[in-house]
Design an enzyme around this catalytic site. Structure first.
Site, mmCIF file in Angstrom:
data_model
loop_
_atom_site.group_PDB
_atom_site.id
_atom_site.type_symbol
_atom_site.label_atom_id
_atom_site.label_comp_id
_atom_site.label_asym_id
_atom_site.label_seq_id
_atom_site.Cartn_x
_atom_site.Cartn_y
_atom_site.Cartn_z
ATOM 1 N N TYR A 151 1.001 -1.332 0.013
ATOM 2 C CA TYR A 151 0.161 0.127 -0.052
ATOM 3 C C TYR A 151 0.703 1.216 -0.116
ATOM 4 O O TYR A 151 1.772 1.442 0.796
ATOM 5 C CB TYR A 151 -0.929 0.019 1.240
ATOM 6 C CG TYR A 151 -1.671 1.308 1.385
ATOM 7 C CD1 TYR A 151 -2.655 1.843 0.558
ATOM 8 C CD2 TYR A 151 -1.037 2.230 2.176
ATOM 9 C CE1 TYR A 151 -3.161 2.989 0.813
ATOM 10 C CE2 TYR A 151 -1.902 3.501 2.737
ATOM 11 C CZ TYR A 151 -2.553 3.720 1.796
ATOM 12 O OH TYR A 151 -3.417 4.965 1.794
ATOM 13 N N GLY A 158 -5.177 7.183 -3.471
ATOM 14 C CA GLY A 158 -6.117 8.225 -3.617
ATOM 15 C C GLY A 158 -5.455 9.239 -4.647
ATOM 16 O O GLY A 158 -4.433 9.658 -4.428
ATOM 17 N N ASN A 278 1.210 12.406 5.173
ATOM 18 C CA ASN A 278 0.534 11.725 6.345
ATOM 19 C C ASN A 278 1.356 11.736 7.638
ATOM 20 O O ASN A 278 2.313 11.400 7.860
ATOM 21 C CB ASN A 278 0.532 10.074 5.698
ATOM 22 C CG ASN A 278 -0.435 9.300 6.235
ATOM 23 O OD1 ASN A 278 -1.111 9.621 7.277
ATOM 24 N ND2 ASN A 278 -0.706 8.074 6.100
ATOM 25 N N ARG A 369 -6.586 34.132 47.758
ATOM 26 C CA ARG A 369 -6.050 33.235 48.593
ATOM 27 C C ARG A 369 -5.727 31.988 47.916
ATOM 28 O O ARG A 369 -4.873 31.076 48.232
ATOM 29 C CB ARG A 369 -7.049 32.887 49.805
ATOM 30 C CG ARG A 369 -6.511 32.020 50.738
ATOM 31 C CD ARG A 369 -7.587 31.853 51.947
ATOM 32 N NE ARG A 369 -8.918 32.646 51.595
ATOM 33 C CZ ARG A 369 -9.914 31.945 52.102
ATOM 34 N NH1 ARG A 369 -10.146 30.766 53.023
ATOM 35 N NH2 ARG A 369 -10.955 32.629 52.067
#
Length: 625
Positions: A151, A158, A278, A369
């Site tokens: 991949y 894409g 990425n 305080r």
């Protein structure tokens, strides 16, 4: 007609010039006129003719003599910078040859990243980083040659990686923030687990060192898979497409900006598209700025609150070290110690404190305080977030990851932005409380029934409204922060056809954290102004030495409030002191000296431990229990 582009503070201004025999002084004054024209407060400039400034060329950085004629020293369409006296030179321009930060993907800090964004350093890789990058790339080249199906390497990832997000989704990041984003992406790639080639990485470094910065919209990321849209824009400019900015060119087509600096567009190799886009670097770079600014304002909030306590004639009994030893949160202990270091009468006698030694008030309001408890958790949260951000800065957030030593690539989910997203939501909530409690102290300063000072810190009330509207401004900012503090990371929308079915929304977490912090800075600037104004009504009495130094710093940029005037320039001037950490720098030597000299005795806590004669009681008063 000749035209020149002048950079003043954060703006670029085009100045036409019919007569180039005019002087550089004239050019500067014309630019100033344009700068203040659309500023509601005139940019803090009262009179152009009385404003002192210097001018220098953007290219070559040479200073220009005010009496030189334009035709002798400039050419048509030249870019110059104008620095007003008291301002620092723009971080977009580097006044001298900067040093280098060596990146290895493991040791960059949020402070380093801020300095890289400001242009204080250039970048180079360590030899070890270069070796790892080369090894990683060699493995990918082998995968490609053997036609393995992996991949993002031998498959597509894409077709939208080079889709340009319309400008309407947001203004571009500032040059400083884009520089941080690019530096951080380079640092992550230098780890050697992304498969980017050394050639491509060196091209990115050359672009950074030349300040050739892509147009990166500030909006458009959902924080998983990483910051795809903004990082795509970052890569787009490096590829010679879209728009780019540099100090010498301003905005122009990327290919021309690169060419003007002798650089060539990057040509992507297998897997490098994913390697460049990425990751969580958009969230993390903005988060680094947020956490650094948060730390700076938190330190200064203690100083401002201490000054308010003096003006309101409070006590330091609540800051006794034994009290905080019983609830030993680090931030709480640290804040209490800062208060003691600024207010301890044994170290720094205070005429104001002495004046009310025998008053009959029992105890102070919570807003004074309980500063160690409220400010303390902000400090501890900042430290927690800083650890998350610094870890993320040096994390590989790519996919798939390349393991050269194992000879394989593995797909995972390191790109998910949940870590920085959650941390920055925490940061916004914690730091907001510094403004929330500050606004209540401003109310006490302005309210005569609570402060024993004139209403709204001004004489002739009615004729003058004093700090009335300034307090309204602080209240409005605090209210706006309440909405901005709603965590963005509790939201998730499925994207990418349900493949990316859970996202972090970290980009919005980072941007709104910065907005919250800016509001906090502005509210504390108003409190500091109000506290210094309160001092005027207690004169000739003086406060402690470190707090007098803080008062003098403020009065060096803002005069006392005698009658109503436009307050915005005053708030902005003090806001700038806080941004530059000048309030902290004035008080820091006294805080550090106290910490080295004062070591409280170790003793058992008893009912008499907090008696008036207790050696650990920094302020010995009989008015409090």
């Amino acid at each position: 007609m000749p035209r020149f582009t002048v950079h003043i503070r954060d703006e670029w201004l085009a100045v036409p010039c019919r007569d180039t025999s005019k002087t550089i002084q004239w050019l500067g004054q014309e630019a100033l006129k344009r700068y203040i024209k659309n500023k509601p407060d005139n940019g803090g400039i009262t009179a152009v003719k009385d404003t002192r400034f210097v001018v220098r060329r953007c290219q070559g950085l040479g200073l220009l003599d005010a009496d030189d004629t334009i035709e002798d020293v400039l050419e048509d369409n030249d870019f110059v910078e104008l620095a007003i006296e008291g301002d620092t030179m723009s971080p977009d321009f580097i006044p001298c040859e900067p040093g280098y930060i060596s990146l290895d993907g493991n040791s960059l800090t949020s402070t380093d990243l801020i300095n890289l964004g400001r242009g204080l350093y250039k970048i180079k890789l360590t030899p070890e980083a270069e070796r790892k990058v080369v090894q990683s790339r060699e493995l990918l080249d082998t995968i490609v040659k053997e036609n393995k199906v992996v991949y993002g390497i031998t498959t597509g990832f894409g077709k939208f990686a080079r889709t340009v997000i319309p400008v309407s989704v947001g203004n571009p990041l500032s040059p400083e923030r884009t520089r941080m984003l690019l530096a951080l992406r380079i640092n992550v790639l230098a780890k050697g687990h992304s498969g980017v080639s050394l050639e491509t990485l060196q091209a990115m470094i050359q672009a950074f060192n030349a300040s050739c910065l892509s147009f990166v919209p500030e909006k458009g990321t959902v924080g998983a898979s990483g910051d795809l849209a903004p990082l795509s824009h970052l890569a787009l400019g490096l590829m010679g497409e879209g728009k780019m900015w540099s100090p010498t060119s301003g905005w122009a087509d990327a290919k021309y900006v690169l060419e003007a600096h002798g650089l060539k567009p990057i040509s992507l190799k297998p897997k490098e598209g994913l390697a460049l886009i990425n990751g969580t670097q958009m969230i993390t770079s903005l988060g680094a700025e947020a956490v650094e600014r948060a730390q700076a304002i938190a330190q200064q909030a203690d100083i401002i609150a201490a000054l308010t306590l003096e003006v309101l004639k409070g006590t330091t009994k609540a800051f006794d070290s034994d009290i905080h030893a019983l609830r030993p949160h680090p931030g709480q202990i640290e804040v209490a110690q800062r208060f003691r270091s600024l207010l301890d009468s044994d170290h720094h006698p205070s005429q104001i404190a002495e004046s009310h030694r025998f008053c009959d008030r029992v105890q102070d309001a919570y807003t004074m305080r309980c500063c160690p408890q409220v400010h303390g958790i902000a400090n501890d949260t900042i430290a927690f977030v800083q650890n998350i951000i610094n870890t993320e800065i040096n994390s590989a957030t790519d996919n798939p990851m390349v393991f050269a030593e194992r000879g394989e690539t593995i797909s995972g989910g390191n790109f998910h932005g949940e870590y920085p997203a959650k941390a920055l939501d925490f940061l916004a909530i914690a730091v907001h409380e510094l403004a929330s409690i500050s606004e209540r102290r401003i109310e006490r300063l302005c309210n005569p029934s609570l402060s024993e000072l004139p209403a709204f810190l001004v004489n002739e009330g009615g004729l003058n409204s004093g700090f009335m509207i300034a307090h309204c401004t602080a209240a409005a900012l605090v209210s706006e922060n309440k909405v901005l503090c709603h965590p963005s990371s509790v939201d998730s929308l499925s994207t990418s056809a349900a493949t990316e079915d859970h996202v972090s929304m970290g980009g919005w977490a980072a941007r709104k954290a910065l907005r919250v912090i800016e509001h906090v800075e502005q509210v504390l600037a108003i409190e500091l102004l109000a506290a210094c104004q309160g001092i005027e009504f207690l004169r000739p009495l003086r406060t402690t030495t470190p707090l007098e130094k803080v008062y003098e710093l403020v009065r060096s940029v803002v005069k006392p409030w005698i009658k109503d005037r436009f307050m915005s320039p005053d708030i902005e001037a003090v806001h700038r002191l806080l941004l530059d950490q000048k309030v902290w720098n004035v008080a820091k030597p006294y805080i550090e000296k106290y910490q080295t000299e004062y070591i409280p005795e170790s003793r058992p806590v008893s009912p008499t431990a907090f008696s008036l004669d207790s050696p650990a009681s920094p302020r010995k008063r009989v008015r409090h229990e």
